[in-house]
Scaffold this motif. Structure first.
Motif, mmCIF file in Angstrom:
data_model
loop_
_atom_site.group_PDB
_atom_site.id
_atom_site.type_symbol
_atom_site.label_atom_id
_atom_site.label_comp_id
_atom_site.label_asym_id
_atom_site.label_seq_id
_atom_site.Cartn_x
_atom_site.Cartn_y
_atom_site.Cartn_z
ATOM 1 N N MET A 1 0.070 -5.468 -1.182
ATOM 2 C CA MET A 1 1.465 -5.529 -1.625
ATOM 3 C C MET A 1 2.384 -5.231 -0.328
ATOM 4 N N ARG A 2 3.649 -5.646 -0.370
ATOM 5 C CA ARG A 2 4.543 -5.509 0.569
ATOM 6 C C ARG A 2 5.918 -4.924 0.270
ATOM 7 N N VAL A 3 6.032 -3.912 1.109
ATOM 8 C CA VAL A 3 7.404 -3.256 0.759
ATOM 9 C C VAL A 3 8.330 -3.698 2.022
ATOM 10 N N GLY A 4 9.172 -4.662 1.752
ATOM 11 C CA GLY A 4 9.923 -5.363 2.408
ATOM 12 C C GLY A 4 9.069 -6.215 3.454
ATOM 13 N N ASN A 5 9.043 -5.827 4.843
ATOM 14 C CA ASN A 5 8.066 -6.572 5.726
ATOM 15 C C ASN A 5 6.776 -5.819 6.078
ATOM 16 N N THR A 6 6.666 -4.552 5.196
ATOM 17 C CA THR A 6 5.395 -3.625 5.654
ATOM 18 C C THR A 6 4.400 -4.073 4.551
ATOM 19 N N ILE A 7 3.308 -4.190 5.086
ATOM 20 C CA ILE A 7 2.061 -4.406 4.200
ATOM 21 C C ILE A 7 1.812 -2.753 3.779
ATOM 22 N N TYR A 8 1.542 -2.630 2.620
ATOM 23 C CA TYR A 8 1.013 -1.304 1.987
ATOM 24 C C TYR A 8 -0.391 -1.055 1.842
ATOM 25 N N LEU A 9 -1.240 -0.400 2.702
ATOM 26 C CA LEU A 9 -2.484 -0.217 2.370
ATOM 27 C C LEU A 9 -2.747 1.287 2.369
ATOM 28 N N ASP A 10 -2.116 2.078 1.781
ATOM 29 C CA ASP A 10 -2.061 3.286 1.655
ATOM 30 C C ASP A 10 -2.193 4.115 0.298
ATOM 31 N N HIS A 11 -2.726 3.309 -0.547
ATOM 32 C CA HIS A 11 -2.848 3.477 -1.990
ATOM 33 C C HIS A 11 -3.323 4.664 -2.491
ATOM 34 N N GLN A 12 -4.290 5.272 -1.553
ATOM 35 C CA GLN A 12 -4.743 6.910 -1.893
ATOM 36 C C GLN A 12 -3.848 7.897 -1.386
ATOM 37 N N ALA A 13 -2.911 7.563 -0.682
ATOM 38 C CA ALA A 13 -1.640 8.598 -0.681
ATOM 39 C C ALA A 13 -0.753 8.641 -1.764
ATOM 40 N N THR A 14 -0.300 7.311 -2.211
ATOM 41 C CA THR A 14 0.538 7.350 -3.477
ATOM 42 C C THR A 14 0.559 5.887 -4.058
ATOM 43 N N THR A 15 0.660 5.583 -5.034
ATOM 44 C CA THR A 15 0.657 4.325 -5.578
ATOM 45 C C THR A 15 2.332 4.210 -6.052
ATOM 46 N N PRO A 16 2.963 2.859 -6.061
ATOM 47 C CA PRO A 16 4.054 2.231 -6.520
ATOM 48 C C PRO A 16 4.036 2.704 -8.145
ATOM 49 N N THR A 17 5.124 3.174 -8.790
ATOM 50 C CA THR A 17 5.131 3.418 -10.264
ATOM 51 C C THR A 17 5.361 1.862 -10.653
ATOM 52 N N ASP A 18 4.048 1.682 -11.786
ATOM 53 C CA ASP A 18 4.120 0.593 -12.398
ATOM 54 C C ASP A 18 5.407 0.269 -13.273
#
Length: 394
Positions: A1-18
């Motif tokens: 997934m991307r947050v703006g222009n950032t590729i997010y590969l840190d899901h074990q730190a936290t996940t986006p709220t569904d």
């Protein structure tokens, strides 16, 4: 997934709220805002019913009963309540030893040390092998009738090692020791429906399973509840195990997230594994010397890849990747602590190797394009660091 222009590969730190979770939460912020402990009117009753439904959803995730669920502010508080609450009830008893694995989350290790300092218990660390798996021989050797509690995480938060809790439970049952399991990293990636049969207490976190931050839960087996002293005192809410007005929206959100995690784990897990493997294999094809820390790809958290970039500093790599890619050097709960990961050191890595390691963790919304772009970004970041004068083994 991307947050703006950032590729997010840190899901074990936290996940986006569904978004499905958020939709269920929203009414309880402004419309159905009653205090769930107000027993004299319908707004309180409605909020209490929502809390009970949320507890039922969390319980269903792990095969428990709703009255075995205690909501907390997160997994850190749940870990504190499990360890400290049990120890406080056993002071001056014959069981005065606590065993924890060397790779536990800091909220378990720090709580265990506090129990030792404040209450006089003996705390012993259990070693792990090069893949982070608990030494069952060491556990067997240390077990005796004076062990009160053993705390072993189901899934390690840094290298993704999955513990065999069935075997651990069998060993502990013989000696009557209580089994606590930090399960924060497990929902949605492994099937937990039988968990309650193998552990006595289990800690969960809302924001690790696509729910909101600020909410967690502790599963406490019925037979153990009268042995658990509260660590937060007040109005006696939640069967006197944890006082305080429950945050209805957050509880509802955690319940919704638990239901989604339970119902989608079978379809989500293989997708995570395929994309994680694509990342690891892609990095392995680059000209840089890399290695995977911990278990092999088939036997770890399906979204976890802890990769070592020999000759580099992980902090330098991550800085060079900003703001294009988000990953981490380890647990977010120890960020800012200038020391090598205790997990990586426990599996035998040197300080230099630990400091060259990055944890990448993919999630439900990670795409194949995200992975390909991440590999390219990492390659370019490493080239940039070398061109800047860093000596690197290729």
């Amino acid at each position: 997934m991307r947050v703006g222009n950032t590729i997010y590969l840190d899901h074990q730190a936290t996940t986006p709220t569904d978004r499905r979770v958020l939709e269920q939460m929203m009414p309880f912020f402004a419309d159905a805002f009653g205090n769930p402990h107000s027993a004299d009117h319908i707004l309180g009753w409605n909020a209490a019913q929502a809390i009970e439904a949320a507890a039922s959803n969390v319980a269903a995730l792990i095969g428990a009963d709703s009255d075995e669920i205690v909501f907390t502010s997160g997994a850190t508080e749940a870990n504190n309540l499990a360890l400290l609450g049990l120890a406080q009830s056993a002071v001056n008893g014959k069981r005065n030893r606590i065993l924890v694995s060397a790779t536990e989350h800091k909220s378990v290790l720090a709580t265990a040390r506090e129990i030792q300092r404040r209450l006089g218990f003996t705390v012993e660390l259990l070693p792990v092998d090069v893949e982070g798996a608990l030494s069952l021989k060491a556990l067997k050797d240390k077990l005796s009738d004076d062990v009160l509690l053993v705390s072993i995480a189901l899934i390690n938060n840094e290298i993704g090692t999955i513990s065999d809790i069935t075997i651990i439970h069998e060993l502990l049952t013989e000696f009557g020791a209580v089994f606590h399991c930090d399960c924060a990293q497990a929902p949605g990636v492994v099937d937990l429906k039988m968990l309650s049969e193998h552990v006595d207490m289990a800690s969960l976190s809302g924001h690790k399973m696509y729910g909101p931050k600020g909410i967690g839960a502790l599963f406490v087996r019925h037979s153990l509840q009268d042995r658990l002293h509260p660590i937060i005192h007040g109005g006696g809410q939640q069967r006197y195990l944890r006082s305080g007005t429950l945050p209805t929206p957050l509880c509802v959100g955690m319940g919704a997230a638990a239901e989604i995690a339970r119902s989608t784990v079978a379809e989500v897990t293989p997708v995570l594994r395929r994309r994680r493997d694509r990342l690891v294999n892609g990095l392995g094809r680059l000209r840089w010397r890399t290695a995977l820390n911990g278990p092999d790809l088939a036997n770890r958290h399906p979204g976890n890849a802890n990769v070592r970039f020999d000759g580099f500093s992980a902090s330098d790599i991550l800085a060079a990747l900003q703001p294009k890619l988000a990953a981490s050097t380890g647990s977010a709960c120890t960020s800012g602590i200038p020391e090598p990961s205790h997990v990586l050191r426990a599996i035998g890595l040197s300080a230099a190797q630990a400091e060259a390691s990055i944890r990448f963790s993919v999630g439900r919304q990670t795409t194949d394009q995200d992975i390909e772009d991440a590999i390219d970004l990492i390659d370019r970041a490493l080239s940039k660091l070398v061109s800047g004068g860093m000596e690197v083994a290729v």
